[in-house]
Design an enzyme around this catalytic site. Structure first.
Site, PDB file in Angstrom:
ATOM      1  N   SER A 278       0.853  -1.185   0.000  1.00 19.26           N
ATOM      2  CA  SER A 278       0.000   0.000   0.000  1.00 19.26           C
ATOM      3  C   SER A 278       0.886   1.231   0.000  1.00 19.26           C
ATOM      4  O   SER A 278       1.953   1.244   0.614  1.00 19.26           O
ATOM      5  CB  SER A 278      -0.878  -0.010   1.255  1.00 19.26           C
ATOM      6  N   LYS A 284       0.952  -3.262   4.882  1.00 20.15           N
ATOM      7  CA  LYS A 284       0.044  -4.019   4.016  1.00 20.15           C
ATOM      8  C   LYS A 284       0.738  -4.904   3.007  1.00 20.15           C
ATOM      9  O   LYS A 284       1.775  -4.572   2.458  1.00 20.15           O
ATOM     10  CB  LYS A 284      -0.857  -3.043   3.252  1.00 20.15           C
ATOM     11  N   GLU A 291      -7.325 -10.730  -6.720  1.00 17.85           N
ATOM     12  CA  GLU A 291      -8.468  -9.838  -6.968  1.00 17.85           C
ATOM     13  C   GLU A 291      -8.652  -9.572  -8.462  1.00 17.85           C
ATOM     14  O   GLU A 291      -9.775  -9.507  -8.973  1.00 17.85           O
ATOM     15  CB  GLU A 291      -8.266  -8.508  -6.228  1.00 17.85           C
TER      16      GLU A 291
END
Ligand code: ARG
Length: 458
Positions: A278, A284, A291
């Site tokens: 991130s 992160k 996804e």
């Protein structure tokens, strides 16, 4: 100026907008290799049957091979005015060899030509898909082998159901991708007929040899109805259907990977190679590849619905609507290939966090069914009654925030006096998994049997 390929009866050329809506060269240039292969086979057949001279065939062949290298080496100029790949190539052939080029299109139409090119392209894509799926299945088999005894919770409704092994879970995907692979092979079987010779829609008066071209281009046989041949895009629809089903399988896997890689589940750790960070939150590690695979399913499904909708109202035989078949298939094919490759990499690299899986496998009263089965087997209760007794044991454990195995023998005997301390041996996750020996069940030996079956089948 009117079109040099078909403008005889036209006084003027097309409006710029007409040219823009009509031209397919921006995408159908992908078919250049198939188009040239088809033309080479067609010219050879025309010479063999005496429809053109062998001299002319040699010139055409030489010219086509020159064009192939020009395209492959990036030296070919594609023109929108020439609409599509077929006319770009034929027009260049005329530049290279003169009027003889005009003999190539004898006994042929762009309708059977495009049907041929597209079939050849889809067939090649199916062969690539088959290989890609084989690699994905192999990645799962390797994981299943290592984790034939790794216990994890099995879910229904995403609620803990019964313990299973991670190997067994992997083998569920092997079955899914194995079916996808068999759909790929079925599609190749049905697609494997050669359209060349159907001409515009009615066949041709020239004494052509369709068996020769079919064989030269690697088809089993020629198609049997010229009208159907130029109308048919079932092979494209079948490709898109099997692609959608396969993408759906990958999307479910992607969803599981997204869930499993959360700190809350902590079942897997994704490799750095298949995750991203991130820009604001330093801690992160996001499952972006999973996804995106999940999202590509939307595009692939969209392509299927798109082409079904294009085809649904078309009277026989060819209509220009059918030119819109290609982008759907090209887009779906590249999404599918990329998704399978990304999944294969993710599965191969994925680190399994066995401790977390085991801990979760024992939570949520996952061995309650084993207790009920024990009551049936050892005490002789009817299953429905055993289910009820077990439910009371679960409620008692839950009221104490404890597991089933934490209840004392006295606790259990208060619910049913026939229970003995032998019951505790069936309440562990390992015993549960080992007991599921029915064919196709999660017992480690059963999982190994299925791994061997698939290894030999690949
Ligand atoms: N570019 C056309 C297509 O992709 C080729 C066939 C053209 N045929 C015709 N009758 N206009 O479908």
């Amino acid at each position: 100026a009117s079109n040099q390929m078909w403008g005889g009866r036209f006084a003027s050329g097309p409006d710029a907008i007409m040219e823009e809506i009509n031209a397919s060269i921006d995408f159908d240039r992908k078919l250049y290799a198939q188009d040239i292969a088809g033309s080479l086979a067609h010219a050879a057949m025309l010479a063999k049957t005496g429809i053109i001279s062998s001299d002319d065939c040699d010139k055409i062949t030489h010219g086509l091979n020159t064009i192939l290298s020009e395209i492959e080496e990036g030296r070919f100029t594609f023109s929108r005015q020439l609409e599509d790949i077929h006319m770009n190539i034929e027009s260049r052939l005329a530049e290279l060899i003169g009027p003889t080029a005009g003999r190539l299109h004898t006994a042929r139409s762009r309708n059977d030509q495009v049907a041929l090119d597209f079939r050849l392209w889809v067939k090649q894509e199916l062969i690539r898909t088959d290989a890609a799926l084989t690699a994905l299945i192999a990645a799962f088999l390797d994981k299943a082998e290592i984790h034939a005894e790794t216990v994890m919770p099995g879910f229904t409704h995403l609620q803990t159901a019964q313990p299973v092994t991670f190997g067994h879970h992997c083998m569920a995907y092997v079955e899914m991708f194995g079916r996808d692979r068999s759909r790929v092979r079925d599609c190749i079987e049905r697609l494997n007929e050669c359209p060349l010779g159907a001409a515009a829609l009615a066949g041709t008066g020239y004494a052509i040899d369709r068996d020769q071209t079919a064989k030269a281009l690697g088809f089993r046989e020629p198609t049997r109805n010229s009208i159907d041949t130029v109308s048919d895009r079932d092979f494209a629809l079948e490709f898109l259907s099997l692609a959608s089903i396969c993408a759906t399988h990958m999307s479910r896997l992607a969803e599981e990977i997204v869930i499993w890689s959360t700190p809350q589940f902590g079942f897997v750790r994704l490799s750095d190679a298949f995750s991203t960070g991130s820009s604001i939150m330093p801690q992160k590690k996001n499952p972006d590849a999973a996804e995106l695979v999940r999202a590509k399913t939307g595009r692939i499904n969209g392509s299927l619905i798109g082409l079904l909708t294009v085809m649904k109202g078309l009277p026989l035989a060819y209509s220009k609507d059918m030119q819109e078949d290609k982008e759907q298939v090209f887009d779906a094919a590249s999404s599918l290939e990329l998704s399978i490759a990304a999944m294969t990499g993710m599965v191969r690299d994925m680190e399994i966090r066995e401790d977390n899986m085991r801990k979760a496998a024992g939570a949520g009263y996952s061995t309650a069914t084993d207790l009920a089965d024990w009551l049936v087997r050892e005490v002789g209760l009817p299953f429905r009654e055993a289910h009820h007794v077990t439910g009371r044991a679960v409620a008692l454990a839950e009221s104490r925030s404890a597991d089933l195995g934490d209840l004392s023998l006295a606790d259990l005997q208060a619910i049913n006096p026939a229970i003995t301390d032998a019951v505790f041996s069936v309440l562990t996750v390992d015993a549960s998994v080992r007991s599921r020996k029915s064919f196709g069940g999660t017992a480690p030996d059963g999982v190994r049997t299925q791994i061997a079956y698939w290894r030999q089948k690949l």
